[in-house]
Design an enzyme around this catalytic site. Structure first.
Site, PDB file in Angstrom:
ATOM      1  N   CYS A 258     -12.889   1.175   2.937  1.00  0.00           N
ATOM      2  CA  CYS A 258     -12.221   0.673   1.725  1.00  0.00           C
ATOM      3  C   CYS A 258     -10.840   1.324   1.551  1.00  0.00           C
ATOM      4  CB  CYS A 258     -13.126   0.961   0.532  1.00  0.00           C
ATOM      5  SG  CYS A 258     -12.371   0.711  -1.069  1.00  0.00           S
TER       6      CYS A 258
ATOM      7  N   CYS B 252     -10.107   2.794  -1.898  1.00  0.00           N
ATOM      8  CA  CYS B 252     -10.893   4.033  -2.059  1.00  0.00           C
ATOM      9  C   CYS B 252     -10.143   5.220  -1.457  1.00  0.00           C
ATOM     10  CB  CYS B 252     -12.254   3.898  -1.379  1.00  0.00           C
ATOM     11  SG  CYS B 252     -13.308   2.584  -2.037  1.00  0.00           S
TER      12      CYS B 252
END
Length: 109
Positions: A34, A37
């Site tokens: 991600c 993230c």
């Protein structure tokens, strides 16, 4: 549980480190692949330094902790959940800026 480093949370230690603690803890549900993230990580580290002894921050890898991912209905990452006294106070889905995170935390400190 330490205040000066991000805690690696998992299906086994979540209850002890989040649900049974009285302090304010920000939990980041994330995954290795991600990109948002990854961008969020240094922001969380900065916040931990700025809010030393006021908050704790933990991370849950959604791919390795399926029980928690299902329990909290994580459908999109990053998902940030703010817990106090073991209760979810707020949830933010997707990337949010450092200033937005500070506003969120300041509502509970």
């Amino acid at each position: 549980m330490e205040h000066n480093k991000i805690i690696k949370l998992n299906d086994k230690n979540f209850k002890k480190n989040v649900l049974m603690t009285k302090c304010l803890i920000l939990v980041d549900f994330w995954a290795e692949w991600c990109s948002p993230c990854k961008i969020l990580m240094p922001i969380l580290e900065d916040l931990l330094k700025e809010y030393k002894h006021k908050i704790k921050i933990g991370k849950v890898n959604v791919e390795k902790n399926v029980l928690l991912t299902k329990k909290y209905f994580i459908k999109s990452i990053p998902t940030l959940m703010l817990f106090k006294n073991g209760i979810v106070k707020e949830t933010k889905i997707g990337f949010i800026s450092k200033n937005q995170l500070k506003d969120l935390l300041n509502n509970y400190i």
